[in-house]
Design a protein around this motif. Structure first.
Motif, PDB file in Angstrom:
ATOM      1  N   PHE A 120       0.919  -1.244   0.029  1.00 26.28           N
ATOM      2  CA  PHE A 120       0.027  -0.001  -0.168  1.00 26.28           C
ATOM      3  C   PHE A 120       0.873   0.984  -0.110  1.00 26.28           C
ATOM      4  O   PHE A 120       1.834   1.437   0.804  1.00 26.28           O
ATOM      5  CB  PHE A 120      -0.705  -0.026   1.167  1.00 26.28           C
ATOM      6  CG  PHE A 120      -1.862  -0.907   1.328  1.00 26.28           C
ATOM      7  CD1 PHE A 120      -2.754  -1.131   0.134  1.00 26.28           C
ATOM      8  CD2 PHE A 120      -2.405  -1.767   2.280  1.00 26.28           C
ATOM      9  CE1 PHE A 120      -3.848  -2.133  -0.064  1.00 26.28           C
ATOM     10  CE2 PHE A 120      -3.433  -2.489   2.568  1.00 26.28           C
ATOM     11  CZ  PHE A 120      -3.848  -2.829   1.129  1.00 26.28           C
ATOM     12  N   TYR A 121       0.584   2.009  -0.939  1.00 26.44           N
ATOM     13  CA  TYR A 121       1.256   3.267  -0.727  1.00 26.44           C
ATOM     14  C   TYR A 121       0.494   4.539  -0.684  1.00 26.44           C
ATOM     15  O   TYR A 121      -0.722   4.506  -0.836  1.00 26.44           O
ATOM     16  CB  TYR A 121       2.048   3.552  -2.185  1.00 26.44           C
ATOM     17  CG  TYR A 121       1.326   3.811  -3.424  1.00 26.44           C
ATOM     18  CD1 TYR A 121       0.724   5.041  -3.725  1.00 26.44           C
ATOM     19  CD2 TYR A 121       0.972   2.731  -4.172  1.00 26.44           C
ATOM     20  CE1 TYR A 121      -0.222   5.193  -4.947  1.00 26.44           C
ATOM     21  CE2 TYR A 121      -0.105   2.720  -5.176  1.00 26.44           C
ATOM     22  CZ  TYR A 121      -0.588   4.108  -5.642  1.00 26.44           C
ATOM     23  OH  TYR A 121      -1.513   4.189  -6.814  1.00 26.44           O
ATOM     24  N   ASP A 122       1.051   5.689  -0.150  1.00 25.04           N
ATOM     25  CA  ASP A 122       0.246   6.919  -0.042  1.00 25.04           C
ATOM     26  C   ASP A 122       0.539   7.860  -1.141  1.00 25.04           C
ATOM     27  O   ASP A 122       1.532   7.396  -2.030  1.00 25.04           O
ATOM     28  CB  ASP A 122       0.724   7.673   1.362  1.00 25.04           C
ATOM     29  CG  ASP A 122       0.324   6.756   2.715  1.00 25.04           C
ATOM     30  OD1 ASP A 122      -0.629   6.378   2.662  1.00 25.04           O
ATOM     31  OD2 ASP A 122       1.343   6.705   3.399  1.00 25.04           O
ATOM     32  N   SER A 123      -0.247   8.831  -1.194  1.00 27.97           N
ATOM     33  CA  SER A 123      -0.002   9.880  -2.385  1.00 27.97           C
ATOM     34  C   SER A 123       1.462  10.386  -2.485  1.00 27.97           C
ATOM     35  O   SER A 123       2.127  10.538  -1.866  1.00 27.97           O
ATOM     36  CB  SER A 123      -0.735  10.918  -2.069  1.00 27.97           C
ATOM     37  OG  SER A 123      -0.642  11.925  -3.184  1.00 27.97           O
ATOM     38  N   GLN A 130       6.673   0.558  -6.290  1.00 30.31           N
ATOM     39  CA  GLN A 130       7.126  -0.485  -7.261  1.00 30.31           C
ATOM     40  C   GLN A 130       8.465  -0.761  -7.051  1.00 30.31           C
ATOM     41  O   GLN A 130       8.711  -1.971  -7.709  1.00 30.31           O
ATOM     42  CB  GLN A 130       6.906   0.433  -8.706  1.00 30.31           C
ATOM     43  CG  GLN A 130       5.179   0.638  -8.972  1.00 30.31           C
ATOM     44  CD  GLN A 130       5.073   1.518 -10.185  1.00 30.31           C
ATOM     45  OE1 GLN A 130       5.732   2.501 -10.227  1.00 30.31           O
ATOM     46  NE2 GLN A 130       3.979   1.388 -10.877  1.00 30.31           N
ATOM     47  N   ARG A 131       9.324   0.055  -6.626  1.00 29.99           N
ATOM     48  CA  ARG A 131      10.513  -0.528  -6.629  1.00 29.99           C
ATOM     49  C   ARG A 131      10.730  -1.569  -5.583  1.00 29.99           C
ATOM     50  O   ARG A 131      11.292  -2.287  -5.409  1.00 29.99           O
ATOM     51  CB  ARG A 131      11.694   0.566  -6.078  1.00 29.99           C
ATOM     52  CG  ARG A 131      12.048   1.291  -7.299  1.00 29.99           C
ATOM     53  CD  ARG A 131      12.976   2.547  -6.702  1.00 29.99           C
ATOM     54  NE  ARG A 131      13.109   3.197  -5.624  1.00 29.99           N
ATOM     55  CZ  ARG A 131      12.211   4.483  -5.462  1.00 29.99           C
ATOM     56  NH1 ARG A 131      11.630   4.962  -6.678  1.00 29.99           N
ATOM     57  NH2 ARG A 131      12.214   5.145  -4.427  1.00 29.99           N
ATOM     58  N   VAL A 132       9.862  -1.459  -4.386  1.00 29.41           N
ATOM     59  CA  VAL A 132       9.631  -2.425  -3.270  1.00 29.41           C
ATOM     60  C   VAL A 132       9.302  -3.654  -3.888  1.00 29.41           C
ATOM     61  O   VAL A 132       9.804  -4.785  -3.900  1.00 29.41           O
ATOM     62  CB  VAL A 132       9.109  -2.188  -2.225  1.00 29.41           C
ATOM     63  CG1 VAL A 132       8.795  -2.968  -1.167  1.00 29.41           C
ATOM     64  CG2 VAL A 132       9.643  -0.778  -1.406  1.00 29.41           C
ATOM     65  N   VAL A 140       4.379  -8.663  -6.517  1.00 31.50           N
ATOM     66  CA  VAL A 140       3.606  -8.023  -5.549  1.00 31.50           C
ATOM     67  C   VAL A 140       2.498  -6.918  -6.167  1.00 31.50           C
ATOM     68  O   VAL A 140       3.087  -6.070  -6.824  1.00 31.50           O
ATOM     69  CB  VAL A 140       4.433  -7.464  -4.381  1.00 31.50           C
ATOM     70  CG1 VAL A 140       3.608  -6.818  -3.334  1.00 31.50           C
ATOM     71  CG2 VAL A 140       5.396  -8.476  -3.980  1.00 31.50           C
ATOM     72  N   SER A 141       1.456  -6.924  -5.585  1.00 30.68           N
ATOM     73  CA  SER A 141       0.152  -6.015  -5.953  1.00 30.68           C
ATOM     74  C   SER A 141       0.682  -4.498  -5.369  1.00 30.68           C
ATOM     75  O   SER A 141       1.092  -4.594  -4.225  1.00 30.68           O
ATOM     76  CB  SER A 141      -1.162  -6.458  -5.610  1.00 30.68           C
ATOM     77  OG  SER A 141      -2.017  -5.543  -5.924  1.00 30.68           O
ATOM     78  N   VAL A 142       0.785  -3.711  -6.116  1.00 31.25           N
ATOM     79  CA  VAL A 142       0.735  -2.244  -5.685  1.00 31.25           C
ATOM     80  C   VAL A 142      -0.426  -1.591  -5.734  1.00 31.25           C
ATOM     81  O   VAL A 142      -1.085  -1.255  -7.042  1.00 31.25           O
ATOM     82  CB  VAL A 142       2.055  -1.588  -6.496  1.00 31.25           C
ATOM     83  CG1 VAL A 142       2.197  -0.113  -5.998  1.00 31.25           C
ATOM     84  CG2 VAL A 142       3.358  -2.401  -6.343  1.00 31.25           C
TER      85      VAL A 142
END
Length: 163
Positions: A120-123, A130-132, A140-142
């Motif tokens: 899960f990413y924040d704004s 995506q790098r992770v 892994v779903s982003v």
């Protein structure tokens, strides 16, 4: 009597003429502005930059470069095990640390709503997420962090379900 009425209306006529003249001037200015306004904001920005002294330009370029460097750095990662494989979050955390990421203490997450490995990413953090994902093999779903997911408020959640 007619002369008296015309004399009484003289200030009214003069005021109306003045208002008309002001309206014409404003219309002319608006037309001139629209006709001569730039249609290429990037060109105008380049021209404005060319007018800056060289020291000022190099300072602003350095500031831009340093601010973009800080936005590309991945935030601290919180690895959660949401599956049934014991020790999975610890293994993934160790793997990510070995690849240079900052990882907080791994933890377990009890949920039925997350069924696949997800970051899960924040704004503004999509590219970091995506790098992770790429570091974990790209499988892994982003996704944008849902408002209801409040765990790891100061970092990026990495939820693992399977290996």
């Amino acid at each position: 009597m007619k002369a008296d009425r015309e004399q009484n209306n003289l200030p009214l006529r003069a005021g109306a003429m003045l208002l008309l003249a002001v309206a014409v001037v404003f219309f002319g200015l608006a037309w001139h502005s629209a006709a001569s306004g730039g249609d290429d904001p990037e060109k105008e920005l380049a021209e404005a930059g060319a007018k800056l002294p060289a020291a000022s330009l190099s300072t602003s370029v350095a500031a831009t470069t340093s601010s973009s460097a800080t936005t590309t750095k991945a935030p601290s990662l919180c690895v959660f095990n949401a599956g049934t494989v014991a020790g999975l979050a610890g293994d993934v955390a160790t793997e990510l640390e070995g690849k240079g990421f900052t990882v907080s203490e791994p933890a377990n997450l009890t949920t039925d709503s997350i069924t696949e490995n997800t970051i899960f990413y924040d704004s503004g953090d999509r590219s970091a997420a995506q790098r992770v994902s790429k570091a974990l093999g790209g499988s892994v779903s982003v996704e944008a962090r849902p408002d209801v997911f409040t765990e790891c408020p100061d970092g990026m959640p990495v939820i693992v379900v399977t290996r």
